[in-house]
Write an enzyme that holds these catalytic residues in place. Structure first.
Site, mmCIF file in Angstrom:
data_model
loop_
_atom_site.group_PDB
_atom_site.id
_atom_site.type_symbol
_atom_site.label_atom_id
_atom_site.label_comp_id
_atom_site.label_asym_id
_atom_site.label_seq_id
_atom_site.Cartn_x
_atom_site.Cartn_y
_atom_site.Cartn_z
ATOM 1 N N LYS A 62 0.873 -1.188 0.000
ATOM 2 C CA LYS A 62 0.000 0.000 0.000
ATOM 3 C C LYS A 62 0.902 1.228 0.000
ATOM 4 C CE LYS A 62 -3.961 0.583 2.192
ATOM 5 N NZ LYS A 62 -5.001 0.757 1.166
HETATM 6 N N1 PMP Z 1 -7.560 -2.941 -3.186
HETATM 7 C C1 PMP Z 1 -7.032 -1.711 -3.053
HETATM 8 C C2 PMP Z 1 -6.281 -1.123 -4.196
HETATM 9 C C3 PMP Z 1 -7.170 -0.997 -1.843
HETATM 10 O O1 PMP Z 1 -6.654 0.231 -1.710
HETATM 11 C C4 PMP Z 1 -7.901 -1.585 -0.790
HETATM 12 C C5 PMP Z 1 -8.102 -0.815 0.500
HETATM 13 N N2 PMP Z 1 -7.054 -1.057 1.414
HETATM 14 C C6 PMP Z 1 -8.437 -2.861 -0.969
HETATM 15 C C7 PMP Z 1 -8.235 -3.516 -2.188
HETATM 16 C C8 PMP Z 1 -9.193 -3.547 0.120
HETATM 17 O O2 PMP Z 1 -8.331 -3.884 1.198
HETATM 18 P P1 PMP Z 1 -8.864 -3.973 2.687
HETATM 19 O O3 PMP Z 1 -10.061 -4.848 2.661
HETATM 20 O O4 PMP Z 1 -7.739 -4.565 3.447
HETATM 21 O O5 PMP Z 1 -9.197 -2.586 3.113
#
Ligand code: PMP
Length: 307
Positions: free
Chosen positions: A159
């Site tokens: 991220k």
């Molecule tokens: N894909 C992307 C590109 C994201 O930014 C997120 C948000 N973190 C997710 C998927 C979903 O991840 P999570 O369920 O851990 O928030």
């Protein structure tokens, strides 16, 4: 969106929000050299609790390692405790929690050697990610004209703040076209994910979601897979094409901010009956019960913020 809070955790201690500022010549501001997490605290009968806190902080450190921030001066345990302290000391019952590890100082070169990292954790009350109508009826989405990152270009498992330029391009285009969200294809043309969510399709009662190769390994995705299998659904992680989305009975995206949101229309084609479908509704409700501590079998997904 109201970003107000009393305290932000900065490099190991809580400071008043107005003191949590960075200078203009902060390398992360110029090159997107920061990794972050997005987490949510929910109100449970035992006070506020952060959903899947440990896994989020493990992913934060994984993002840092993937990008190449090595030998960090904080432990995962310190960041876990700092996250809980931010929720507790701000007096929030439900909020969004944002740890961000960033290139704070050292030099302005394109090189992590000699960079001094900084780490902040903020929280704010993020109400109404989508309108109540969109939540129950479902979103209108488009397939973006922008391609999701190739994993050897931008490291999709990290991220990394800089990665999100791609999501901002897609989401802005989508909003300007009048849609609620964009879905993105990977460089081979297969379905990847939303701009900040993972994606599921439901067809003949079976759930399909793209395998993890090019997408972020979402913790909501993981929770939904567990809940769906516990409810007796078959879940398959496999390649999905754009046209398979058009003929799905149901589509939904899921993520920390979005939770579980149905897609009622994609590229002007109604999905299924054109409203949020029954499987999506069932999973959205089960997810919320788990996140708010009403499902004892998922109790270990919650980290309570009280001392
Ligand atoms: N894909 C992307 C590109 C994201 O930014 C997120 C948000 N973190 C997710 C998927 C979903 O991840 P999570 O369920 O851990 O928030």
């Amino acid at each position: 969106m109201n970003l107000d809070s009393k305290f932000v955790w900065m490099n190991g201690a809580l400071v008043p929000q107005e003191k949590a500022v960075v200078p203009f010549l902060t390398p992360a501001l110029h090159y997107g050299t920061a990794v972050f997490e997005g987490m949510r605290a929910y109100n449970t009968s035992k006070g506020s609790a952060i959903f899947r806190l440990k896994e989020h902080i493990t992913r934060l450190f994984a993002s840092a390692r993937i990008f190449g921030f090595l030998a960090l001066p904080w432990t995962e345990e310190e960041v876990i405790e700092g996250s809980k302290a931010v929720v507790r000391e701000n007096g929030f019952t439900e909020c969004y929690v944002r740890p961000l590890l960033f290139a704070a100082s050292g030099h302005m070169g394109l090189n992590l050697l000699g960079i001094v990292p900084g780490l902040g954790i903020a929280a704010w009350e993020w109400k109404g990610f989508v309108s109540p109508e969109a939540e129950t009826a479902g979103l209108r989405a488009n397939v973006s004209s922008f391609t999701r990152h190739h994993p050897n270009v931008m490291m999709t498992k990290s991220k990394l703040a800089g990665n999100y330029g791609n999501s901002v391009l897609a989401r802005t285009e989508s909003a300007r076209l009048g849609f609620d969200e964009a879905l993105m294809l990977d460089p081979t043309g297969l379905v990847a994910e939303g701009t900040g969510e993972n994606l599921f399709a439901v067809r003949k009662g079976v759930l399909y979601t793209p395998h993890r190769a090019t997408v972020l390994e979402g913790l909501t995705r993981d929770s939904v897979i567990t809940i769906a299998r516990d409810l007796g659904y078959e879940v398959r992680e496999e390649a999905l094409t754009r046209d398979q989305l058009y003929v799905a009975d149901e589509l939904f995206v899921c993520g920390t901010a979005a939770e579980v949101l149905g897609i009622r229309e994609l590229d002007f084609r109604p999905i299924g009956t054109g409203v949020r479908g029954p499987v999506t509704t069932r999973l959205a409700e089960a997810f919320r019960r788990a996140a708010t501590g009403q499902e004892p079998r998922y109790a270990d997904w919650l980290d309570h913020c009280n001392k």
